[in-house]
Write an enzyme that holds these catalytic residues in place. Structure first.
Site, PDB file in Angstrom:
ATOM      1  N   SER A  34       0.844  -1.214   0.000  1.00 24.77           N
ATOM      2  CA  SER A  34       0.000   0.000   0.000  1.00 24.77           C
ATOM      3  C   SER A  34       0.869   1.251   0.000  1.00 24.77           C
ATOM      4  CB  SER A  34      -0.919  -0.013   1.224  1.00 24.77           C
ATOM      5  OG  SER A  34      -0.157  -0.054   2.412  1.00 24.77           O
ATOM      6  N   ASN A 117      -1.912  -3.310  13.062  1.00 24.17           N
ATOM      7  CA  ASN A 117      -3.358  -3.062  13.055  1.00 24.17           C
ATOM      8  C   ASN A 117      -3.720  -1.796  13.839  1.00 24.17           C
ATOM      9  OD1 ASN A 117      -3.271  -5.446  11.733  1.00 24.17           O
ATOM     10  ND2 ASN A 117      -4.385  -6.653  13.257  1.00 24.17           N
ATOM     11  N   THR A 162     -35.259  30.304  -9.442  1.00 26.92           N
ATOM     12  CA  THR A 162     -35.651  28.949  -9.069  1.00 26.92           C
ATOM     13  C   THR A 162     -35.885  28.248 -10.407  1.00 26.92           C
ATOM     14  OG1 THR A 162     -38.020  29.361  -8.990  1.00 26.92           O
ATOM     15  CG2 THR A 162     -36.802  29.762  -6.949  1.00 26.92           C
ATOM     16  N   HIS A 163     -35.497  26.997 -10.497  1.00 30.42           N
ATOM     17  CA  HIS A 163     -35.618  26.231 -11.761  1.00 30.42           C
ATOM     18  C   HIS A 163     -34.858  26.910 -12.907  1.00 30.42           C
ATOM     19  CE1 HIS A 163     -39.051  24.230  -9.717  1.00 30.42           C
ATOM     20  NE2 HIS A 163     -39.326  25.469  -9.320  1.00 30.42           N
ATOM     21  N   SER A 280      -9.040  26.883 -26.180  1.00 32.42           N
ATOM     22  CA  SER A 280      -9.400  25.731 -27.011  1.00 32.42           C
ATOM     23  C   SER A 280      -8.244  25.466 -27.960  1.00 32.42           C
ATOM     24  CB  SER A 280     -10.672  26.066 -27.783  1.00 32.42           C
ATOM     25  OG  SER A 280     -10.730  25.319 -28.971  1.00 32.42           O
ATOM     26  N   LYS A 286     -11.872  31.089 -27.742  1.00 33.17           N
ATOM     27  CA  LYS A 286     -12.491  30.488 -26.554  1.00 33.17           C
ATOM     28  C   LYS A 286     -11.697  30.753 -25.269  1.00 33.17           C
ATOM     29  CE  LYS A 286     -15.640  28.211 -26.173  1.00 33.17           C
ATOM     30  NZ  LYS A 286     -15.924  26.805 -26.410  1.00 33.17           N
ATOM     31  N   GLU A 293     -15.214  23.666 -14.036  1.00 28.09           N
ATOM     32  CA  GLU A 293     -15.826  22.425 -14.531  1.00 28.09           C
ATOM     33  C   GLU A 293     -15.185  21.212 -13.848  1.00 28.09           C
ATOM     34  OE1 GLU A 293     -16.943  22.970 -19.070  1.00 28.09           O
ATOM     35  OE2 GLU A 293     -15.105  24.008 -18.582  1.00 28.09           O
ATOM     36  N   TYR A 320      -9.444  -7.524  12.549  1.00 30.60           N
ATOM     37  CA  TYR A 320      -8.786  -6.888  11.410  1.00 30.60           C
ATOM     38  C   TYR A 320      -8.867  -7.792  10.182  1.00 30.60           C
ATOM     39  CZ  TYR A 320      -5.373  -4.806   8.321  1.00 30.60           C
ATOM     40  OH  TYR A 320      -4.777  -4.239   7.223  1.00 30.60           O
ATOM     41  N   GLN A 325      -7.073  -2.192   4.530  1.00 28.92           N
ATOM     42  CA  GLN A 325      -6.020  -1.428   3.841  1.00 28.92           C
ATOM     43  C   GLN A 325      -6.648  -0.510   2.781  1.00 28.92           C
ATOM     44  OE1 GLN A 325      -2.258  -3.398   2.945  1.00 28.92           O
ATOM     45  NE2 GLN A 325      -2.525  -2.853   0.809  1.00 28.92           N
TER      46      GLN A 325
HETATM   47  N1  ARG Z   1      -0.455  -2.761   5.166  1.00 28.59           N
HETATM   48  C1  ARG Z   1      -1.522  -2.828   6.098  1.00 28.59           C
HETATM   49  C2  ARG Z   1      -2.414  -1.614   5.919  1.00 28.59           C
HETATM   50  O1  ARG Z   1      -1.978  -0.692   5.361  1.00 28.59           O
HETATM   51  C3  ARG Z   1      -1.021  -2.823   7.495  1.00 28.59           C
HETATM   52  C4  ARG Z   1      -1.756  -3.708   8.445  1.00 28.59           C
HETATM   53  C5  ARG Z   1      -1.488  -5.072   8.115  1.00 28.59           C
HETATM   54  N2  ARG Z   1      -1.911  -5.935   9.112  1.00 28.59           N
HETATM   55  C6  ARG Z   1      -1.946  -7.218   8.925  1.00 28.59           C
HETATM   56  N3  ARG Z   1      -2.324  -7.923   9.893  1.00 28.59           N
HETATM   57  N4  ARG Z   1      -1.611  -7.734   7.770  1.00 28.59           N
HETATM   58  O2  ARG Z   1      -3.553  -1.597   6.326  1.00 28.59           O
END
Ligand code: ARG
Length: 457
Positions: A34, A117, A162-163, A280, A286, A293, A320, A325
């Site tokens: 991650s 965790n 309105t509208h 543009s 333009k 937007e 957990y 993640q």
């Molecule tokens: N990479 C995990 C996260 O970002 C960390 C927690 C992982 N915990 C585990 N028991 N594998 O959420």
């Protein structure tokens, strides 16, 4: 550093595979990593670790020397930054590995009485708290810009819609203050109590004599978790934040849409500066309001992230699960997206040029005074629905109000002067609470300024 004889001579994998006999394949390591989102969590991770070290030292689990070495290492990572390597999965393991490079074996003490965790739950909370503060600051600038402009253009009048149909004349300040009111609610939603989950361990607490309250205090938290299992799975704060961000994005999108309409040639109520428009590739004349937007368009992503987050959470069994993640990217994406959108809107509000004559001209359409005439009849004692029908019949005849003869008005008990049909006159009458009359606008501006001062104090 001499090698610890209890450790295997060549560990096959970074950190976490002590019980495994095979390394993780590269593509699988990438799949579970991650690090992309975790870049945003580095500062939070370090702050959490520093608080954890302070607590472990205070309860005597770490010696002062060990704690000092750990602190130095963590501070050095903070100063130097860290490129996160997907081979080490996440920010937590990357920091631990880097720390070992920097300070050696003491780095192995850092994870005492902690699980990733509770660590990741803390990091995300810290990120959210930080992001809320940044967003509140940016929003304060946008809301201040709205009040400043409301004051600067206090005498500008335009049709209220309105509208997308002209309804009744209002002041420009009234419209700007309407957005101010909505964004002030957003600002309030971007505050929530910070509950520290650190010390929950993986799910069940720990046999190490730690003091989670102390860590919470160290982190400036408002409280500490009550149940370790809940602490590691609770992502309510993330949902609150993403909801607050998504609703803010919706309000910004509405503001953007109004400004986009207003700067079209059809309305021509405002002009946006070149900084906020793009050209543009084909049509040289333009100047497009692309920035606004994109503010409008990106609200969709924020709404999507809210659904994403809730859907990730909905089927999780107790404890957990790695799905958690995936609660990080929606938080980071909404935070960063909305912050940029708020800044663009603040620029647009500060820098727009108001075409006051065009606005006034549009508000001089006589039909916009129909409701005023109804209310004048009501003031004479005519029941509202009767008054509504009388004026409706006049509209249906197609004779402009200013050309209805004075004696016809007189039969209705009304004295109608040419100046009756000016937007200023119309607006001046609407003095009810929160209305558009100059007196009520002055009240609203004063209240907005006072609330801001209170917020700063
Ligand atoms: N990479 C995990 C996260 O970002 C960390 C927690 C992982 N915990 C585990 N028991 N594998 O959420």
């Amino acid at each position: 550093m001499t090698a610890d004889p209890r450790l295997p001579q060549s560990s096959d994998a970074p950190g976490l595979r002590a019980a495994f006999s095979a390394p993780m394949a590269d593509d699988i390591a990438k799949f579970v990593a991650s690090v992309e989102t975790d870049r945003h969590l580095l500062e939070a991770d370090l702050r959490g670790s520093l608080a954890h070290v302070a607590m472990l030292e205070a309860v005597g689990v770490l010696t002062a020397e060990q704690a000092t070495r750990l602190r130095h290492g963590l501070e050095r990572i903070r100063a130097e930054g860290l490129d996160l390597d997907p081979a080490y999965e996440d920010v937590h393991m990357n920091v631990e590995r880097r720390l070992e490079d920097l300070i050696g074996a003491d780095a192995r003490l850092l994870h005492t009485a902690r699980s990733r965790n509770d660590q990741v739950a803390l990091d995300l909370r810290l990120y959210v708290r930080d992001c809320e503060a940044r967003l509140r600051l940016a929003l304060a600038e946008l809301t201040t810009a709205l009040v400043d402009q409301a004051e600067a253009y206090a005498d500008v009048v335009l049709p209220g819609y309105t509208h997308v149909q002209r309804a009744q004349p209002v002041s420009l300040a009234h419209v700007l203050l309407a957005y101010h009111a909505a964004l002030t609610r957003d600002l309030e939603r971007l505050r929530q109590p910070f509950i520290s989950p650190l010390g929950a361990g993986a799910l069940a607490g720990t046999a190490v004599p730690i003091d989670p309250r102390r860590t919470a205090q160290e982190l400036g938290a408002d409280g500490v978790f009550s149940n370790a299992l809940d602490a590691v799975t609770d992502r309510d704060f993330a949902v609150n934040f993403v909801f607050a961000g998504a609703l803010l994005a919706v309000h910004l999108s509405q503001l953007a849409e109004t400004l986009i309409l207003w700067c079209s040639q059809e309305f021509n109520f405002i002009h946006l500066p070149d900084e906020l428009t793009t050209g543009s590739s084909l049509m040289p004349q333009k100047k497009n309001p692309d920035c606004l937007e994109l503010v409008r368009g990106r609200a969709g992503q924020c709404i999507g992230e809210l659904v994403n987050l809730l859907t990730t959470l909905k089927g999780l069994p107790v404890g957990y699960n790695r799905d958690l993640q995936e609660t990080k990217p929606p938080v980071v994406r909404v935070g960063e997206t909305v912050l940029a959108s708020v800044n663009v809107c603040a620029l647009a509000i500060r820098q727009m040029t108001v075409h006051r004559e065009v606005m006034r001209q549009a508000a001089s359409d006589e039909k916009l005074y129909a409701t005023d005439l109804v209310e004048r009849l009501v003031a004479q004692g005519v029941p509202f629905r009767t008054a509504y029908t009388i004026i409706g019949n006049l509209v249906r005849r197609g004779v402009p109000f200013s050309q209805v003869p004075a004696d016809e008005w007189a039969t209705l008990g009304l004295r109608v002067m040419p100046e009756t049909f000016t937007p200023e006159q119309s607006i001046a009458g609407r003095t009810s609470h929160g209305g558009t009359s100059p007196a009520r606008i002055t009240d609203q501006i004063a209240a907005a300024r006072a609330a801001r001062r209170e917020d700063l104090s």
